[in-house]
Enzyme design. Structure first.
Site, PDB file in Angstrom:
ATOM      1  N   ARG A   1     -14.048  -7.318   2.999  1.00  0.00           N
ATOM      2  CA  ARG A   1     -12.633  -7.127   2.649  1.00  0.00           C
ATOM      3  C   ARG A   1     -11.830  -8.375   3.033  1.00  0.00           C
ATOM      4  O   ARG A   1     -10.966  -8.824   2.302  1.00  0.00           O
ATOM      5  CB  ARG A   1     -12.042  -5.913   3.391  1.00  0.00           C
ATOM      6  CG  ARG A   1     -12.624  -4.562   3.046  1.00  0.00           C
ATOM      7  CD  ARG A   1     -12.412  -4.184   1.608  1.00  0.00           C
ATOM      8  NE  ARG A   1     -11.032  -4.305   1.164  1.00  0.00           N
ATOM      9  CZ  ARG A   1     -10.032  -3.478   1.499  1.00  0.00           C
ATOM     10  NH1 ARG A   1     -10.244  -2.433   2.265  1.00  0.00           N
ATOM     11  NH2 ARG A   1      -8.810  -3.680   1.021  1.00  0.00           N
TER      12      ARG A   1
ATOM     13  N   GLN B   1     -10.296  -3.609  -2.686  1.00  0.00           N
ATOM     14  CA  GLN B   1     -11.496  -2.947  -2.153  1.00  0.00           C
ATOM     15  C   GLN B   1     -12.725  -3.255  -3.007  1.00  0.00           C
ATOM     16  O   GLN B   1     -13.793  -3.621  -2.500  1.00  0.00           O
ATOM     17  CB  GLN B   1     -11.275  -1.430  -2.114  1.00  0.00           C
ATOM     18  CG  GLN B   1     -12.499  -0.633  -1.710  1.00  0.00           C
ATOM     19  CD  GLN B   1     -12.900  -0.870  -0.270  1.00  0.00           C
ATOM     20  OE1 GLN B   1     -12.064  -0.805   0.620  1.00  0.00           O
ATOM     21  NE2 GLN B   1     -14.174  -1.154  -0.021  1.00  0.00           N
TER      22      GLN B   1
ATOM     23  N   ARG C   1       0.873  -1.188   0.000  1.00  0.00           N
ATOM     24  CA  ARG C   1       0.000   0.000   0.000  1.00  0.00           C
ATOM     25  C   ARG C   1       0.902   1.228   0.000  1.00  0.00           C
ATOM     26  O   ARG C   1       1.798   1.354   0.835  1.00  0.00           O
ATOM     27  CB  ARG C   1      -0.895   0.055   1.231  1.00  0.00           C
ATOM     28  CG  ARG C   1      -1.489   1.451   1.402  1.00  0.00           C
ATOM     29  CD  ARG C   1      -2.536   1.582   2.453  1.00  0.00           C
ATOM     30  NE  ARG C   1      -3.758   0.941   2.029  1.00  0.00           N
ATOM     31  CZ  ARG C   1      -4.954   1.243   2.539  1.00  0.00           C
ATOM     32  NH1 ARG C   1      -5.078   2.166   3.464  1.00  0.00           N
ATOM     33  NH2 ARG C   1      -6.025   0.616   2.113  1.00  0.00           N
TER      34      ARG C   1
ATOM     35  N   CYS D   1     -16.123   2.827   0.910  1.00  0.00           N
ATOM     36  CA  CYS D   1     -14.984   1.965   1.234  1.00  0.00           C
ATOM     37  C   CYS D   1     -14.524   2.127   2.678  1.00  0.00           C
ATOM     38  O   CYS D   1     -13.903   1.222   3.233  1.00  0.00           O
ATOM     39  CB  CYS D   1     -13.831   2.247   0.283  1.00  0.00           C
ATOM     40  SG  CYS D   1     -13.369   3.995   0.232  1.00  0.00           S
TER      41      CYS D   1
ATOM     42  N   HIS E   1      -7.381   0.685  -6.275  1.00  0.00           N
ATOM     43  CA  HIS E   1      -7.607  -0.027  -5.001  1.00  0.00           C
ATOM     44  C   HIS E   1      -8.382  -1.316  -5.325  1.00  0.00           C
ATOM     45  O   HIS E   1      -9.555  -1.466  -4.964  1.00  0.00           O
ATOM     46  CB  HIS E   1      -8.400   0.880  -4.055  1.00  0.00           C
ATOM     47  CG  HIS E   1      -8.378   0.444  -2.623  1.00  0.00           C
ATOM     48  ND1 HIS E   1      -7.653  -0.644  -2.166  1.00  0.00           N
ATOM     49  CD2 HIS E   1      -9.006   0.957  -1.515  1.00  0.00           C
ATOM     50  CE1 HIS E   1      -7.833  -0.765  -0.863  1.00  0.00           C
ATOM     51  NE2 HIS E   1      -8.642   0.183  -0.450  1.00  0.00           N
TER      52      HIS E   1
ATOM     53  N   ASP F   1     -16.773   8.236  -1.544  1.00  0.00           N
ATOM     54  CA  ASP F   1     -15.473   8.089  -0.879  1.00  0.00           C
ATOM     55  C   ASP F   1     -15.059   9.489  -0.417  1.00  0.00           C
ATOM     56  O   ASP F   1     -15.664  10.494  -0.834  1.00  0.00           O
ATOM     57  CB  ASP F   1     -14.463   7.491  -1.886  1.00  0.00           C
ATOM     58  CG  ASP F   1     -13.104   7.178  -1.273  1.00  0.00           C
ATOM     59  OD1 ASP F   1     -12.966   7.207  -0.041  1.00  0.00           O
ATOM     60  OD2 ASP F   1     -12.156   6.897  -2.062  1.00  0.00           O
TER      61      ASP F   1
HETATM   62  N1  NVA Z   1      -9.578   7.197  -1.804  1.00  0.00           N
HETATM   63  C1  NVA Z   1      -9.213   6.861  -0.449  1.00  0.00           C
HETATM   64  C2  NVA Z   1      -9.514   5.438  -0.180  1.00  0.00           C
HETATM   65  C3  NVA Z   1      -9.207   4.977   1.230  1.00  0.00           C
HETATM   66  C4  NVA Z   1      -9.499   3.526   1.450  1.00  0.00           C
HETATM   67  C5  NVA Z   1      -7.748   7.161  -0.239  1.00  0.00           C
HETATM   68  O1  NVA Z   1      -6.946   6.849  -1.120  1.00  0.00           O
HETATM   69  O2  NVA Z   1      -7.406   7.720   0.802  1.00  0.00           O
HETATM   70  N1   CP Z   2     -11.089   0.754   2.770  1.00  0.00           N
HETATM   71  C1   CP Z   2      -9.812   0.687   3.144  1.00  0.00           C
HETATM   72  O1   CP Z   2      -8.900   0.421   2.362  1.00  0.00           O
HETATM   73  O2   CP Z   2      -9.610   0.940   4.467  1.00  0.00           O
HETATM   74  P1   CP Z   2      -8.194   1.121   5.157  1.00  0.00           P
HETATM   75  O3   CP Z   2      -7.601   2.380   4.639  1.00  0.00           O
HETATM   76  O4   CP Z   2      -8.509   1.183   6.635  1.00  0.00           O
HETATM   77  O5   CP Z   2      -7.329  -0.065   4.827  1.00  0.00           O
END
Ligand code: NVA
Ligand code: CP
Length: 316
Positions: A301, A140, A110, A273, A137, A232
């Site tokens: 998830r 997700q 990540r 998400c 992602h 989101d």
């Molecule tokens: N679009 C958000 C998703 C978090 C799971 C981010 O990248 O922060």
């Molecule tokens: N939805 C998601 O990816 O959550 P986290 O950022 O907590 O992993």
């Protein structure tokens, strides 16, 4: 399914619809067998396997899903943040990948750049899972699609609307998986935040095969008839400096009672998400209300991530 053995999951762009279908069915099976407090005792399908969990950005769901899904079936997950290892700083991504590839069965990454997760996959020679980058992602959206199918009993021809930052990692990934699976997908976003044309063109080529209709529009009345409304955060991780600008652009796109009513349906579900900023992209009333399926998505998830690892590590 043999074609999944040894595969990485970086975007869904290179997955066939029947491969995604297989993973959804396996996720449902994993959920039926779930080990948290009931059903069957855990199997031990990851015994002897190791998983490197690389995190440049924070996570609750993704980290916990990978770590518990792998660990409860005998695998050994190792959490490595950028405070713990060299990752493109003192040691190149390529060299880190080669070293991890000699020690681990798989890698989850990540972080910021899509090119980092792509390089990890090329140089490690083991399955690499994209646990979120600035661009995609993928783990997700398998859980999101699973949650839709659980709720409605089918996917093809269902209408999913993403309302908010149409160029973000979640919106882009939903577009890919929807186009592959024949889900109608509408991105409702101000033109400044449209998903990029190149990705849209690629997805349109998938939708020509699956029968999915893809649309990008600034008009919230396009939610009419939607099975699911998804939103989101307005500023994703790493974009904190854009918060004021995004709020100005996106406040007309808040998912609230008025916006949900535009679907004209009493059974539309709300998806997110998570984490959510209640009072910004969604009101507390909607996320806490009867239309919300966000906790199912969060639970899913884990089941979907376990299914992805079982299939790609050849542990079935
Ligand atoms: N679009 C958000 C998703 C978090 C799971 C981010 O990248 O922060
Ligand atoms: N939805 C998601 O990816 O959550 P986290 O950022 O907590 O992993």
């Amino acid at each position: 399914m043999d074609s999944l053995k040894g595969r990485s999951l970086l975007t869904w762009l290179d997955y066939e619809a029947d491969e995604i279908r297989f993973l959804l069915d396996l996720s449902r099976q994993v959920k039926e067998d779930r080990v948290n407090g009931h059903k069957k005792p855990p199997q031990q399908r990851f015994t002897g396997k190791t998983l490197a969990l690389l995190f440049e950005k924070r996570s609750t769901r993704t980290r916990c899903a990978f770590e518990t899904a792998f660990g409860e079936e005998g695998g050994h997950p190792v959490f490595l943040s950028t405070a713990d290892i060299q990752l493109g700083d003192k040691e190149s991504i390529e060299d880190t990948a080669r070293v991890l590839g000699r020690m681990f069965s798989a890698i989850q990454f990540r972080g910021f750049k899509q090119s980092t997760v792509e390089a990890l996959a090329v140089y490690s020679s083991i399955p690499v899972y994209n646990g979120l980058t600035d661009d995609f992602h993928p783990t997700q959206v398998l859980a999101d699609i699973m949650s839709m199918e659980e709720n409605f009993g089918s996917l093809k021809g269902r209408k999913l609307c993403f309302v908010g930052d149409g160029r973000n990692n979640v919106a882009r990934s939903l577009m890919v998986i929807s186009a592959k699976l024949g889900v109608h997908f509408t991105v409702i976003t101000p033109p400044e935040l449209n998903p990029d044309e190149t990705l849209l063109e690629r997805c349109l080529s998938f939708s020509a095969v699956s029968g999915s209709e893809l649309r990008v529009t600034p008009d919230t009345s396009e939610t009419a008839g939607a099975d699911a409304i998804y939103t989101d955060v307005w500023a994703s991780m790493g974009e904190e400096d854009k918060k004021a600008q995004r709020t100005a652009l996106l406040h007309p796109y808040q998912v609230n009672k008025t916006l949900m009513a535009k679907t004209g349906r009493p059974d539309t579900i709300f998806l997110h998400c998570l984490p959510a900023v209640k009072g910004e992209e969604v009101t507390a009333e909607i996320i806490e209300g009867p239309m919300s399926r966000v906790w199912d998505e969060a639970e899913n998830r884990k089941h979907t991530i376990k299914a992805i690892m079982l299939a790609t590590l050849g542990c079935l």
